[in-house]
Design a protein around this motif. Structure first.
Motif, PDB file in Angstrom:
ATOM      1  N   GLU A  90       0.814  -1.214   0.000  1.00 54.75           N
ATOM      2  CA  GLU A  90       0.000   0.000   0.000  1.00 54.75           C
ATOM      3  C   GLU A  90       0.849   1.267   0.000  1.00 54.75           C
ATOM      4  OE1 GLU A  90      -3.735   1.855   2.531  1.00 54.75           O
ATOM      5  OE2 GLU A  90      -3.199  -0.252   2.778  1.00 54.75           O
ATOM      6  N   TYR A  91       1.993   1.228   0.671  1.00 53.87           N
ATOM      7  CA  TYR A  91       2.871   2.403   0.770  1.00 53.87           C
ATOM      8  C   TYR A  91       4.296   2.047   0.352  1.00 53.87           C
ATOM      9  CZ  TYR A  91      -1.097   3.984   3.530  1.00 53.87           C
ATOM     10  OH  TYR A  91      -2.374   4.298   3.944  1.00 53.87           O
ATOM     11  N   HIS A  93       6.557   3.676  -1.333  1.00 49.22           N
ATOM     12  CA  HIS A  93       7.534   4.753  -1.166  1.00 49.22           C
ATOM     13  C   HIS A  93       8.056   4.789   0.273  1.00 49.22           C
ATOM     14  CE1 HIS A  93       9.616   8.527  -1.774  1.00 49.22           C
ATOM     15  NE2 HIS A  93       9.022   8.997  -0.684  1.00 49.22           N
ATOM     16  N   THR A  94       7.147   4.701   1.237  1.00 48.54           N
ATOM     17  CA  THR A  94       7.538   4.709   2.641  1.00 48.54           C
ATOM     18  C   THR A  94       8.414   3.505   2.962  1.00 48.54           C
ATOM     19  OG1 THR A  94       5.483   5.830   3.206  1.00 48.54           O
ATOM     20  CG2 THR A  94       6.659   4.770   5.008  1.00 48.54           C
ATOM     21  N   LEU A  95       8.033   2.327   2.476  1.00 45.35           N
ATOM     22  CA  LEU A  95       8.840   1.127   2.697  1.00 45.35           C
ATOM     23  C   LEU A  95      10.208   1.281   2.054  1.00 45.35           C
ATOM     24  CD1 LEU A  95       9.171  -1.770   3.691  1.00 45.35           C
ATOM     25  CD2 LEU A  95       8.036  -2.530   1.580  1.00 45.35           C
ATOM     26  N   LEU A  97      11.969   3.872   1.520  1.00 44.96           N
ATOM     27  CA  LEU A  97      12.836   4.798   2.246  1.00 44.96           C
ATOM     28  C   LEU A  97      13.578   4.127   3.389  1.00 44.96           C
ATOM     29  CD1 LEU A  97      10.553   7.977   2.437  1.00 44.96           C
ATOM     30  CD2 LEU A  97      12.586   7.646   1.017  1.00 44.96           C
ATOM     31  N   LYS A  98      13.088   2.999   3.854  1.00 45.21           N
ATOM     32  CA  LYS A  98      13.693   2.286   4.983  1.00 45.21           C
ATOM     33  C   LYS A  98      14.760   1.295   4.547  1.00 45.21           C
ATOM     34  CE  LYS A  98      10.378   4.207   7.367  1.00 45.21           C
ATOM     35  NZ  LYS A  98      10.367   5.616   7.177  1.00 45.21           N
TER      36      LYS A  98
END
Length: 105
Positions: A90-91, A93-95, A97-98
């Motif tokens: 679902e996210y 981009h957020t994943l 970045l990690k």
């Protein structure tokens, strides 16, 4: 060479592709357990394997009843911070970045 991986997953509710939640969960965990995984927590395992990241994800997908339209897995090479996902993130981009690198299959 032995690689260290973290596997996190979510099995979607209901029947998908002719397999129930329980069938998909059991078949996926059967493949995870073939690695001698540590799996004391829900939907998470730590393993050491000679398989490459991509071949591990492929085996987990192909040899279980995992359904990429309903289920989600992420396998992370914990030493290199590289991951491969299968299913809908679902996210992303957020994943991403990690991690150093994220591939969605």
């Amino acid at each position: 060479m032995a690689y260290k991986y973290a596997i996190s997953f979510r099995i979607g509710a209901g029947t998908h592709g002719g397999s129930t939640y329980s069938e998909r969960y059991a078949s996926f965990m059967e493949q995870v357990r073939k690695t001698g995984a540590w799996e004391e927590t829900t939907s998470f395992a730590l393993i050491v394997s000679d398989e490459t990241l991509e071949s591990l994800v492929t085996r987990l997908y192909i040899h279980s009843k995992f359904n990429a339209t309903a289920d989600l897995m992420i396998v992370i090479d914990i030493e290199r911070a590289v991951a491969v996902t299968k299913g809908t993130v679902e996210y992303p981009h957020t994943l991403g970045l990690k991690l150093n690198k994220l591939a969605q299959k």
